[in-house]
Design an enzyme around this catalytic site. Structure first.
Site, PDB file in Angstrom:
ATOM      1  N   GLY B 170       0.828  -1.194   0.000  1.00  0.00           N
ATOM      2  CA  GLY B 170       0.000   0.000   0.000  1.00  0.00           C
ATOM      3  C   GLY B 170       0.864   1.245   0.000  1.00  0.00           C
ATOM      4  CB  CYS B 171       0.230   4.614  -1.343  1.00  0.00           C
ATOM      5  SG  CYS B 171      -1.485   4.812  -0.806  1.00  0.00           S
TER       6      CYS B 171
END
EC number: 1.2.1.38
Lengths: 359, 359, 359, 359
Positions: B170-171
């Protein structure tokens, strides 16, 4: 109370050219109590040397009046003009060095001062050292520093009502103090665990000077932290909240928006509580404060809710453990964080409704 | 190493229509190793039912080629097309439910999968419950979930090189994990005190769907906290950093910018350290990582330093007590936080230079 | 063609500290033809007086390299360094007064010049008067002004290939010239009716100097017209398009975005035409121009299609009368409007593919 | 005048949930004439089916009141509620189809209507065809269409004062009509040469619906032209300015800002004039109009001067030939372009000062 309620008051604004000064001018020009007594706007008008006056719209084009009526003017300062205008209260929207030097003179002439700079906010010498102030009359300055009332009406309404010198709080400080004060006074915070304030402010907080950091290309589409462990507003937090430097930590960030502050505040409660109990502490504290709005948990305020208003909005979420608390506090740095709070202080000093001219 | 170095590889992108898909297309089209082997772009092209193909520029006008040359095309999916194109590795830029369902089929056909969704990132059932996945073949899914490698090359370079299924992180997670991993592995963090991650992301992180929260009028000139105590990326933090849920706390905020994440991370060190010692821990850890840049303390990264790059920038300030540490970590959520990291993983899987096609 | 094709070339950039200079550095550092020959970056490095060199990242943090590799450096200027580096072509990204003074010296030493300022763009004295240039050797300057080639490859590819001194066009001019040139050369425009160019540019066009007009608070959430009837790029329009001052009118506006220009151009055709006929004129003209993209009418380009690319996108709509035409032309002012076009010119001068290092 | 001056009036707002509805609510809640008569807010409140009422702050959080006072409510519509509240004037902030259907019913019940949609703005069937309206009672609708007064107080003050049905003008139209009307009425414009209006609007003009074009990622950092030769406001320009379709041309653009319109207008004067003569035409025309501000030429208005105000600011520059004129006109599309102008119309209808509650 000693004050009788005035129907109006003669005000002056010194330093009307900046962002806070412009907002002050706007608020005062449309304040219902001041309709018959236009404020005296004082500024640097050296470029109009012959007349010593320029239209307010030359500094703030958005404040021009339509329909061919006479425009408010900004005049170069003289005590004579101040006296002729019968000024009773002055707003100083100036650098702190200037305020420190000048406020005593206004007070000596019997004119109350609402100062928007950091010059008079701190009572302890250690905290105010950050401003590097040099006072011509040091004894007088120290005495005034003790006398000055921290202009947060939600905490010091009574003292403000009777004050000669009101030190209008910092923008970051207001957002953090208003969120924390009720919980700290209720004695429910584990202060020794440490409180963390991650605050974010729009660019107007950096002032009108054109610098590398206020350049559009620097601020736009960006986010940056600055003054970690070293922001000048820290002293206000310590004094107003009764904390020590290792109990609270504050990191400001520069947001790519014109106005608004959002502070995300992390703390632990001493004992496990229910969300509605925490909400109740906040609501009770601000039951008579028209300029604070408490969100029903788990609702949280956002910057767009408060921009161009004088409100401070506060919300929170409590972890399932009932101890870890995240507070979110929002305000407009030029209004509740500066000019709006200054007018709120004027209202309190005059015995008017606190929100008058601010809705 | 088992892998021999390939000169090129045949890739496909499924879900090229979203923001991450568009960035993937851009990166792959200009990747020097893929010049002779244009990727196969797969999308929903129902509106061109007769031909089953549309030009890529109809989904991403910025990716059109000039000078009258043939435009890359997006074709409707079929296994026949995949087989004809000789696809060896596929990027899935799809909702996690779709990836969870579909990845096993690709793998079964001997095609490696780099999945950009959250479907395969978590190894523990308790953490992955947040995705509410229902698997047709539960045993296979569980087995793949264990096999999947968390696609953070800075932490799992070796495993990625040999993986069939890479779960691209995930970012938010990437920005936080890369900042914390070196310090946690060095054993210098007082994890029981609790780590606080105050993260801020641009709007592209919310995806391409037009919703009330992605409306310009909601996001612009605003800042809002959301998913306090409940963001889906939390599980990645716990698993990758080896922490328990009461040791780390993560609050995301929506920034009024298109791209970029800045995470401000607060922690305490077990013992008092000097800033250069902390910096040394970070620098050593990333000495061979071309896509991480460590700032010389007290310098801090900003979003504008990393936007449109695949870098993760990390900096910090240490309090005078030598214990309270503030880390700042920045990356572009669509690049190092999604498509760029996916290509970095491809490079690692193919034995190429990690930064190839990413500078 | 006289030029033989070089495999590489030694370049220097003078004035690497500005926005165009930073983009030039980025493009040249990753240009495939220049991999083995890092450019020489020249700047004002007075603050590092002892060494005369600073890392490029201190001026442009986004250009730092990761993984502990050596950083590119910016060195203070000396002819000795230029000679030692064997510089063959220099990019001057400097104020026009400096370019005017300095370009002759570089040329005299046999070094080709690609000048990004307005110093050498205009051939007619009347038009160049706006730059108020004073030349030490007036005759030489006049001669060079005649010799200089206007660096718009789509119009002057041949001359650029053989030029010693290339005057890189203005950003506004490029967007307008590329849209109008095909129609004017085709002789289909009613020039006497007058052409109106309503152009809008992002703030980077105003340069890096911190001024009242580049302050975030001035530019953000705002739009303003400026230099109506008086912008310096007007002369380029007249000379390149063969028009008189009463045949074309150009109004620039300052957009609240970092980068990008959109020009909306209004004109009348001499005779009624069909949209596909107009489109055909544009497409034919740019059939061999890889950096221009023509939209299929009535599709129109937008700034987000071209930001961070070297493309100029052009589209149009024709009124039902077949005569009133609205053209829309977009480009990135720092790329196709400055540094990208400069590299495109370098490619043409070296006989390389025009788009090399620009996709 | 027939109207006697009322001290107050009972108003309702139908469609309070949109952007214009929210601004209307804000203005009416703080209008000094309406202090004792809170407006009736009507909306879709289906989600609160049992009570048929929701607090206004659930639709517009920024409008919440502080200090624990009762919040204004939005109620589901019924004629009974309208009658009980004694409504005299209703604001319809609804889609034009709904307004077209519903306005006759309100009028029939003796309630004056200020309609913010395009339903009643056009008197000529050919122009209004663009709205594709189908009327149950066609004869009545045609008659009302003739009766409706175009709610631009600067042009139709007298008719508005006596109107039953006021059609509040479009946002773009207001900015263009106010700039052009004085010059056209003075007969000094060469209308046959053609007038070009290049207009730019903030995103709130596109409404609250979440669509691909109102997505932050579409609008931010972008600029796009749309509806070239085909915007619905064109009819208002033709009718109010007395022009034919080939005499005026209008191109709207979508600006990456929340609010504000700037129109750049290009025309030729019949005969050469001096700037001060043109300025005099504008100033005379608006001498008694408090909501229009004329800039001293060559000063030009900007969007930031008028955002969050009800002013329309107009400025211009005249070419040296004395004939080519560029007008710039700015207003806030939600205020002077919608809700503010609607309240201005209410003021005129009630015989109050035109600017009351709007400064």
């Amino acid at each position: 109370m000693a004050n009788e309620i005035k129907t109006s008051v003669r005000t002056a604004v010194a330093g009307v050219g900046g962002y806070a000064g412009g907002e002050l001018a706007r608020l005062l020009l449309h304040h219902p109590r001041l309709a018959a007594a236009q404020p005296l706007f004082l500024g640097r008008v050296a470029d109009e040397a012959t007349t010593g006056r320029v239209p307010l719209e030359s500094l703030h084009p958005q404040l021009a009046l339509g329909g061919g009526v006479a425009q408010p003017e900004v005049v170069s300062f003289s005590w004579e003009k101040v006296q002729d205008a019968g000024i009773e209260t002055v707003f100083l929207a100036l650098p702190h060095e200037t305020s420190r030097e000048w406020a005593p003179e206004w007070l000596e002439r019997g004119i109350k001062v609402i100062d928007l700079s950091g010059a008079w906010r701190l009572h302890q010498a250690a905290n105010s050292a950050v401003y590097k102030l040099t006072d011509a009359n040091e004894a007088l300055a120290q005495s005034l520093q003790q006398e000055a009332v921290f202009g947060c009406p939600e905490l010091h309404r009574e003292e403000i009502a009777n004050a000669r010198l009101v030190a209008n709080p910092g923008c970051y400080s207001t957002s953090i103090i208003l969120a924390l004060a009720p919980l700290l006074r209720a004695g429910i915070v584990d202060v020794d665990h440490g409180i963390i304030c991650d605050a974010k402010s729009g660019v107007s907080g950096a002032g009108k000077a054109a610098t590398a950091k206020t350049h559009f290309m620097y601020a736009a589409d960006n986010l940056s932290a600055y003054a970690v462990f070293g922001h000048r507003h820290t002293g206000e937090l310590l004094e107003q909240l009764g904390l020590t430097a290792d109990q609270i930590q504050f990191t400001p960030h520069l947001l790519p928006i014109p106005r608004g502050i959002l502070s995300t505040i992390y703390l632990r409660l001493k004992d496990s509580m229910k969300p509605e109990e925490v909400e109740s502490v906040l609501r009770s504290f601000y039951a008579s404060s028209p300029m604070v709005r408490i969100h029903k948990t788990p609702g949280l305020p956002q910057i767009q809710h408060i921009v161009r208003t004088n409100y401070c909005d506060i919300g929170f979420e409590l972890a399932k453990d009932g101890k870890r608390l995240v507070l979110v506090s929002c305000l407009d740095n030029l209004l509740k964080g500066a000019a709006g709070q200054a007018v709120q202080n004027l209202n309190v000093m005059c015995g008017w409704k606190e929100e008058e001219g601010l809705l």
